[in-house]
Design a protein around this motif. Sequence first.
Motif, PDB file in Angstrom:
ATOM      1  N   TRP A  48       0.817  -1.218   0.000  1.00  0.00           N
ATOM      2  CA  TRP A  48       0.000   0.000   0.000  1.00  0.00           C
ATOM      3  C   TRP A  48       0.850   1.267   0.000  1.00  0.00           C
ATOM      4  O   TRP A  48       0.455   2.280  -0.579  1.00  0.00           O
ATOM      5  CB  TRP A  48      -0.928  -0.003   1.210  1.00  0.00           C
ATOM      6  N   ALA A  49       2.007   1.228   0.631  1.00  0.00           N
ATOM      7  CA  ALA A  49       2.866   2.415   0.655  1.00  0.00           C
ATOM      8  C   ALA A  49       3.320   2.786  -0.755  1.00  0.00           C
ATOM      9  O   ALA A  49       3.380   3.966  -1.114  1.00  0.00           O
ATOM     10  CB  ALA A  49       4.075   2.175   1.558  1.00  0.00           C
ATOM     11  N   GLY A  50       3.630   1.781  -1.567  1.00  0.00           N
ATOM     12  CA  GLY A  50       4.026   2.044  -2.946  1.00  0.00           C
ATOM     13  C   GLY A  50       2.884   2.604  -3.770  1.00  0.00           C
ATOM     14  O   GLY A  50       3.071   3.530  -4.575  1.00  0.00           O
ATOM     15  N   VAL A  51       1.688   2.051  -3.581  1.00  0.00           N
ATOM     16  CA  VAL A  51       0.513   2.560  -4.292  1.00  0.00           C
ATOM     17  C   VAL A  51       0.231   3.999  -3.869  1.00  0.00           C
ATOM     18  O   VAL A  51      -0.073   4.860  -4.703  1.00  0.00           O
ATOM     19  CB  VAL A  51      -0.711   1.663  -4.023  1.00  0.00           C
ATOM     20  N   ALA A  52       0.350   4.278  -2.575  1.00  0.00           N
ATOM     21  CA  ALA A  52       0.118   5.633  -2.074  1.00  0.00           C
ATOM     22  C   ALA A  52       1.097   6.622  -2.696  1.00  0.00           C
ATOM     23  O   ALA A  52       0.724   7.754  -3.033  1.00  0.00           O
ATOM     24  CB  ALA A  52       0.240   5.653  -0.554  1.00  0.00           C
ATOM     25  N   TYR A  53       2.343   6.204  -2.866  1.00  0.00           N
ATOM     26  CA  TYR A  53       3.341   7.096  -3.468  1.00  0.00           C
ATOM     27  C   TYR A  53       2.952   7.442  -4.903  1.00  0.00           C
ATOM     28  O   TYR A  53       3.006   8.605  -5.313  1.00  0.00           O
ATOM     29  CB  TYR A  53       4.724   6.449  -3.443  1.00  0.00           C
ATOM     30  N   VAL A  54       2.549   6.430  -5.665  1.00  0.00           N
ATOM     31  CA  VAL A  54       2.152   6.664  -7.055  1.00  0.00           C
ATOM     32  C   VAL A  54       0.965   7.621  -7.126  1.00  0.00           C
ATOM     33  O   VAL A  54       0.953   8.567  -7.924  1.00  0.00           O
ATOM     34  CB  VAL A  54       1.801   5.335  -7.752  1.00  0.00           C
ATOM     35  N   LEU A  55      -0.035   7.392  -6.282  1.00  0.00           N
ATOM     36  CA  LEU A  55      -1.232   8.224  -6.329  1.00  0.00           C
ATOM     37  C   LEU A  55      -0.948   9.650  -5.877  1.00  0.00           C
ATOM     38  O   LEU A  55      -1.579  10.599  -6.352  1.00  0.00           O
ATOM     39  CB  LEU A  55      -2.328   7.603  -5.463  1.00  0.00           C
ATOM     40  N   HIS A  56      -0.014   9.809  -4.962  1.00  0.00           N
ATOM     41  CA  HIS A  56       0.372  11.154  -4.521  1.00  0.00           C
ATOM     42  C   HIS A  56       1.200  11.861  -5.589  1.00  0.00           C
ATOM     43  O   HIS A  56       0.970  13.041  -5.882  1.00  0.00           O
ATOM     44  CB  HIS A  56       1.169  11.058  -3.224  1.00  0.00           C
ATOM     45  N   LYS A  57       2.124  11.137  -6.174  1.00  0.00           N
ATOM     46  CA  LYS A  57       3.029  11.732  -7.162  1.00  0.00           C
ATOM     47  C   LYS A  57       2.327  11.980  -8.496  1.00  0.00           C
ATOM     48  O   LYS A  57       2.708  12.883  -9.248  1.00  0.00           O
ATOM     49  CB  LYS A  57       4.229  10.803  -7.375  1.00  0.00           C
ATOM     50  N   CYS A  58       1.301  11.189  -8.790  1.00  0.00           N
ATOM     51  CA  CYS A  58       0.549  11.323 -10.047  1.00  0.00           C
ATOM     52  C   CYS A  58      -0.897  11.689  -9.700  1.00  0.00           C
ATOM     53  O   CYS A  58      -1.802  10.837  -9.795  1.00  0.00           O
ATOM     54  CB  CYS A  58       0.593  10.027 -10.848  1.00  0.00           C
ATOM     55  N   ASP A  69       0.405  -6.780  -2.486  1.00  0.00           N
ATOM     56  CA  ASP A  69       0.174  -7.614  -1.314  1.00  0.00           C
ATOM     57  C   ASP A  69      -0.589  -6.773  -0.303  1.00  0.00           C
ATOM     58  O   ASP A  69      -0.011  -5.960   0.413  1.00  0.00           O
ATOM     59  CB  ASP A  69       1.507  -8.087  -0.730  1.00  0.00           C
ATOM     60  N   THR A  70      -1.907  -6.957  -0.254  1.00  0.00           N
ATOM     61  CA  THR A  70      -2.744  -6.108   0.594  1.00  0.00           C
ATOM     62  C   THR A  70      -2.657  -6.469   2.070  1.00  0.00           C
ATOM     63  O   THR A  70      -3.236  -5.781   2.911  1.00  0.00           O
ATOM     64  CB  THR A  70      -4.219  -6.174   0.152  1.00  0.00           C
ATOM     65  N   THR A  96      -5.890  -7.065 -10.189  1.00  0.00           N
ATOM     66  CA  THR A  96      -5.504  -8.295 -10.893  1.00  0.00           C
ATOM     67  C   THR A  96      -5.306  -9.462  -9.914  1.00  0.00           C
ATOM     68  O   THR A  96      -6.225  -9.836  -9.210  1.00  0.00           O
ATOM     69  CB  THR A  96      -4.259  -8.046 -11.766  1.00  0.00           C
ATOM     70  N   ASP A  97      -4.078 -10.006  -9.842  1.00  0.00           N
ATOM     71  CA  ASP A  97      -3.849 -11.181  -8.987  1.00  0.00           C
ATOM     72  C   ASP A  97      -3.181 -10.806  -7.660  1.00  0.00           C
ATOM     73  O   ASP A  97      -2.234 -11.441  -7.214  1.00  0.00           O
ATOM     74  CB  ASP A  97      -3.026 -12.240  -9.727  1.00  0.00           C
ATOM     75  N   SER A  98      -3.710  -9.768  -7.029  1.00  0.00           N
ATOM     76  CA  SER A  98      -3.199  -9.339  -5.728  1.00  0.00           C
ATOM     77  C   SER A  98      -3.474 -10.384  -4.652  1.00  0.00           C
ATOM     78  O   SER A  98      -4.401 -11.196  -4.763  1.00  0.00           O
ATOM     79  CB  SER A  98      -3.861  -8.019  -5.308  1.00  0.00           C
ATOM     80  N   VAL A  99      -2.671 -10.335  -3.595  1.00  0.00           N
ATOM     81  CA  VAL A  99      -2.935 -11.150  -2.408  1.00  0.00           C
ATOM     82  C   VAL A  99      -3.938 -10.392  -1.549  1.00  0.00           C
ATOM     83  O   VAL A  99      -3.693  -9.264  -1.132  1.00  0.00           O
ATOM     84  CB  VAL A  99      -1.644 -11.413  -1.611  1.00  0.00           C
TER      85      VAL A  99
END
Length: 203
Positions: A48-58, A69-70, A96-99
């Motif tokens: 989630w930290a990586g997803v948050a970075y993308v959404l903040h930066k973009c 990996d949720t 997609t195929d997330s945990v």
Amino acid sequence: MRVFSINTPLIVEMGNEDLKAIANAWPLLVGLLLLDGWGFVNLPEVTWAGVAYVLHKCPQLITLSLSLDTRIDDVALMTSLPSFRPNMHLRFLSITDSVLDEVEVFVHSLFAIAPLVVGIDGWGHESEMLEISVPMANASAFLDQVESLMWELRRTRMRDQFAFLDGYVRNEAEEMNPFSTHQPARRFPYNKGRDRRIMGFPA
């Protein structure tokens, strides 16, 4: 670049640092589709930290597709930063195929970084070597719960925009009263399309 898409069957090893590199390179993205329709075919390293970075930066990102990996509840690594702002443009998320694991962790994390997502799809991760609490066969029911809870959070925490959702809720007394004249509570206003779940506000 406005749309970055990789759509070919691959076995992917991608983590948060890779997502950061993409976001830093193309902050004006409106679409980021990583193996959309295929999945990473591997135990995802994105959290989630990586997803948050993308959404903040973009901040203009509207559609996001990736595997994560949720189970790892690390969204606060980003949301606790003074400069962090949630992405208010993201509408469609394909995991997609997330945990998949705990619905509450998923909803808490997603609402903190993209509270207006209205379409979520995916099929979950399958692994004979990994004990997963939400197997692939139950992914659809899991995402239905996520979407309902997201609507409930909007109703209670974003009332300036979503107070109308009160009409979709029955209180406990009404639920327990067998003589209640109230109609059964309507489902929150989204329609499941073939590929994405599309917002459908009531007339």
